[in-house]
Design a protein around this motif. Structure first.
Motif, mmCIF file in Angstrom:
data_model
loop_
_atom_site.group_PDB
_atom_site.id
_atom_site.type_symbol
_atom_site.label_atom_id
_atom_site.label_comp_id
_atom_site.label_asym_id
_atom_site.label_seq_id
_atom_site.Cartn_x
_atom_site.Cartn_y
_atom_site.Cartn_z
ATOM 1 N N PHE A 199 0.831 -1.202 0.000
ATOM 2 C CA PHE A 199 0.000 0.000 0.000
ATOM 3 C C PHE A 199 0.867 1.254 0.000
ATOM 4 C CE2 PHE A 199 -2.436 3.276 2.354
ATOM 5 C CZ PHE A 199 -3.479 3.433 1.451
ATOM 6 N N MET A 200 1.919 1.245 0.809
ATOM 7 C CA MET A 200 2.824 2.403 0.846
ATOM 8 C C MET A 200 3.524 2.587 -0.504
ATOM 9 S SD MET A 200 4.494 1.912 4.647
ATOM 10 C CE MET A 200 5.623 3.284 4.424
ATOM 11 N N ALA A 201 3.933 1.495 -1.134
ATOM 12 C CA ALA A 201 4.565 1.592 -2.451
ATOM 13 C C ALA A 201 3.591 2.153 -3.483
ATOM 14 C CB ALA A 201 5.061 0.216 -2.886
ATOM 15 N N PHE A 202 2.329 1.736 -3.380
ATOM 16 C CA PHE A 202 1.298 2.241 -4.300
ATOM 17 C C PHE A 202 1.134 3.754 -4.152
ATOM 18 C CE2 PHE A 202 -3.274 3.241 -4.932
ATOM 19 C CZ PHE A 202 -3.329 3.023 -6.297
ATOM 20 N N LEU A 203 1.107 4.245 -2.919
ATOM 21 C CA LEU A 203 0.985 5.682 -2.690
ATOM 22 C C LEU A 203 2.207 6.437 -3.210
ATOM 23 C CD1 LEU A 203 -0.541 5.840 0.928
ATOM 24 C CD2 LEU A 203 -1.723 6.046 -1.269
ATOM 25 N N MET A 204 3.388 5.864 -3.026
ATOM 26 C CA MET A 204 4.606 6.513 -3.508
ATOM 27 C C MET A 204 4.626 6.574 -5.038
ATOM 28 S SD MET A 204 7.399 4.858 -0.871
ATOM 29 C CE MET A 204 8.797 5.710 -1.612
ATOM 30 N N ILE A 205 4.127 5.524 -5.677
ATOM 31 C CA ILE A 205 4.064 5.527 -7.151
ATOM 32 C C ILE A 205 3.096 6.601 -7.633
ATOM 33 C CG2 ILE A 205 3.311 4.181 -9.146
ATOM 34 C CD1 ILE A 205 4.458 1.709 -7.747
ATOM 35 N N LEU A 206 1.952 6.727 -6.960
ATOM 36 C CA LEU A 206 0.997 7.780 -7.324
ATOM 37 C C LEU A 206 1.618 9.161 -7.170
ATOM 38 C CD1 LEU A 206 -2.358 6.497 -5.748
ATOM 39 C CD2 LEU A 206 -1.627 6.372 -8.142
ATOM 40 N N SER A 207 2.368 9.335 -6.076
ATOM 41 C CA SER A 207 3.039 10.612 -5.849
ATOM 42 C C SER A 207 4.071 10.884 -6.937
ATOM 43 C CB SER A 207 3.698 10.611 -4.472
ATOM 44 O OG SER A 207 4.362 11.831 -4.231
#
Length: 277
Positions: free
Chosen positions: A85-93
């Protein structure tokens, strides 16, 4: 046509712009780095969790091995979900998507979707209580509804059950209403021996008992010396003696077969004909 020409010229300029390509390349490299780093963190985290539980195995204060295996699997799942989930948010950012606005909007949408996700919430709550109450653990032989098998994995949402013929059943935790666990307590088996009416029952019981007292040393799965209960029934042409056997969980079938073999050889050696049920 002028509009199309202008659009074509604009797209051509964008495609030939080195800064755009450099920006896309940098973005792609960041995304790849995030994916690789998150995968490494998950792997290291799983190794750390395994090592922690290996240390606990040597500790004098610890829970059962069944429960520790279940908790280890659960922690590994939680670690994977959180890091992903954290990786997904970082990719979106990295893709210049406003994560804060997205999360705020997700909160509002989540409230609306929550009313339609009651089964998901029920699965998670039930999964929590299954683990908290230690109803069953990884490696246990259980019966859930009409399905029976060995528990492969317990998550907060689903439980994976492998049947004896190899099928893997994935059950939502919210659907688990009644569970029969065969792995917690010792198992018991009964062995019936049919003897002819002319057989000396007292002598037969004594011979059988002589063999039974030697079996715990031979079979580690026996909890105690099997007991001759005596005459169980009278058949048309035979007297039926019953032996009670107590074994470690789920070992009653295998141990029962071995005891039947030993009894047959022992009684034949002493001149007594017998049939087994």
């Amino acid at each position: 046509m002028d509009y199309i020409s202008r659009l074509y010229s604009k797209m051509k300029l964008e495609l030939l712009n080195e800064e755009n390509w450099l920006s896309l390349g940098e973005m792609a490299m960041k995304i790849i780095a995030i994916l690789i780093l998150s995968n490494i963190i998950i792997r290291i985290g799983k190794v750390a969790i395994n090592n922690i539980f290996k240390v606990r195995l040597k500790s004098p204060i610890r829970t059962s091995e069944r429960r520790e295996t279940t908790l280890m699997k659960l922690l590994e799942n939680i670690l994977t979900y959180v890091i992903s989930f954290m990786a997904f948010l970082m990719i979106l950012s990295t893709l210049t998507i406003d994560v804060k606005a997205l999360l705020a909007g997700a909160g509002i949408v989540g409230l609306a979707v929550g009313f339609g996700a009651q089964n998901l919430v029920k699965d998670i709550i039930t999964g929590f209580f299954i683990i908290f109450e230690d109803q069953f653990s990884v490696g246990d032989q259980v019966r859930i509804g009409t399905l029976e098998g060995v528990v492969q994995e317990i998550g907060l949402r689903t439980t994976k059950l492998k049947s004896g013929s190899g099928e893997l059943h994935i059950l939502p935790n919210g659907s688990i209403i009644q569970v029969t666990n065969f792995s917690i307590h010792n198992s018991k088996a009964s062995i019936d021996i049919s003897l002819a009416y002319g057989t000396d029952i007292i002598r037969a019981e004594q011979l059988i008992q002589e063999l039974l007292v030697t079996l715990p040393e031979k079979y580690d799965d026996l909890v105690k010396v099997p007991e001759v209960l005596g005459v169980q029934n009278f058949g048309p042409s035979e007297i039926i003696l019953r032996i009670a056997v107590e074994t470690k969980p789920l070992r009653q079938t295998t141990v029962g077969r071995m005891i039947r073999r030993d009894l047959k050889l022992w009684l034949d050696q002493h001149g007594l004909e017998a049939q087994f049920q």
